[in-house]
Design an enzyme around this catalytic site. Structure first.
Site, PDB file in Angstrom:
ATOM      1  N   HIS A  54       0.824  -1.212   0.000  1.00 19.72           N
ATOM      2  CA  HIS A  54       0.000   0.000   0.000  1.00 19.72           C
ATOM      3  C   HIS A  54       0.857   1.261   0.000  1.00 19.72           C
ATOM      4  CE1 HIS A  54       1.034   0.860   4.178  1.00 19.72           C
ATOM      5  NE2 HIS A  54       0.857  -0.429   4.426  1.00 19.72           N
ATOM      6  N   GLU A  64      -1.875  -7.165   7.351  1.00 20.54           N
ATOM      7  CA  GLU A  64      -0.570  -7.006   7.971  1.00 20.54           C
ATOM      8  C   GLU A  64      -0.509  -7.713   9.328  1.00 20.54           C
ATOM      9  OE1 GLU A  64       2.418  -6.931   7.785  1.00 20.54           O
ATOM     10  OE2 GLU A  64       3.049  -4.873   7.344  1.00 20.54           O
TER      11      GLU A  64
END
Length: 333
Positions: free
Chosen positions: A101, A202
């Protein structure tokens, strides 16, 4: 596509001490899969990222032709992919584009605090009086990074004949949902719908940036995305007092690829995820270590072999992290 754009969020790496227990053991038991690869390898010779002498810190995906070697073209990559899959040797090959990202508020939030203050107090909060870093959003710089990546994709697709991914997977965290949108919305024009995968998220636990919103919120945030089967309403992985071990994250990456190889016939696949998770992906694929800066991406041609039953590893002796002992007596005020 219309998406809610909210205000900011912030990520930091924090120093943590070690716990002795591993949560979510029942979760492990659910992922014993049959007829999946039990071995992964990377096909070398196509991208400079597989070369040991390529410096990840100096590499820029946008400036360096996605890492395609100078004597190679995308036609060479696709021909290689087809030739490998045409060999009836029990192996399956797929080309993955693994994206991190863009910069989120969580990536910069800790800069304004002493390390101990951030680790022991502020990282656990949802935000402060001026910003939010719970389930972080992209910063303006993060938007710019992904717009640049999107432009690079357009150049590779329209000028260099790069392959358009056939399937798209994305982490449920807001920064990744935004990253997918900014990367692909102007290219795909709603012709593809990404699948939200829980295991693409994550490292999770303790700090608020790693706790996702509930499913209803995500449905409103990205109404045209799809959820994988079994995606829960609440975040059942995140824990307030334990931070996921790297070994468990590696396990998640393995299961993610097992899921994809056993259910998706696409040859070219995009995954939008996070730095730590991409690191685990590269590890289980037997790729060399290659850290990604925010807004960067790495292509990987993967060989899956030795199909059979995957048995989850015994992680009971792998420590999960907790806050340092110094935080026990810490008070911000």
């Amino acid at each position: 596509m219309l998406y809610q754009l909210l205000v900011g969020v912030f990520l930091v790496v924090k120093v943590i001490s070690i716990s002795l227990s591993v949560p979510n053991q029942n979760f492990l038991q659910l992922r014993n899969l049959k007829d999946v690869p039990t071995k992964y390898d990377v096909v070398k010779g196509l991208f400079v990222q597989t070369d040991d002498d390529t410096d990840a810190l100096k590499f820029d995906i946008n400036e360096d032709n996605f890492g395609l070697k100078k004597d190679k073209s995308w036609d060479d990559v696709l021909d290689k992919l087809k030739d490998l899959n045409d060999n009836d040797d029990g192996e399956v090959y797929k080309l993955f584009f693994l994206a991190r990202h863009g910069e989120g508020y969580h990536n910069i939030a800790g800069d304004g605090y002493p390390e101990k203050n951030w680790t022991c107090y502020w990282s656990i909060q949802d935000g402060n009086s001026t910003m939010e870093w719970y389930d972080a959003l992209l910063t303006d710089n993060g938007h710019d990074q992904i717009n640049t990546l999107s432009d690079s994709w357009k150049s590779q697709l329209y000028t260099n004949n790069a392959p358009l991914p056939q399937s798209f997977y994305v982490s449920p965290m807001r920064r990744c949902l935004q990253t997918y949108n900014y990367t692909w919305s102007s290219i795909l024009n709603d012709t593809k719908i990404p699948l939200i995968k829980e295991f693409a998220r994550e490292t999770y636990g303790i700090d608020s940036q790693s706790r996702r919103h509930n499913k209803t919120y995500i449905e409103d945030f990205v109404p045209f995305y799809k959820f994988e089967d079994g995606f829960t309403q609440q975040d059942e992985l995140w824990e307030a007092d334990k931070n996921e071990s790297s070994e468990h994250r590696d396990y998640r990456a393995t299961v993610l690829f097992n899921d994809i190889f056993s259910s998706d016939s696409s040859d070219v696949i995009s995954i939008t995820s996070h730095s730590g998770t991409v690191s685990s992906m590269l590890k289980v694929l037997n790729h060399r270590k290659f850290s990604l800066k925010t807004g960067q991406m790495i292509p990987v041609l993967v060989k899956a072999s030795d199909f059979g039953t995957y048995t989850p590893p015994d992680l009971s002796d792998k420590d999960w992290a907790t806050l340092p002992k110094e935080c026990d007596s810490f008070s911000e005020f």
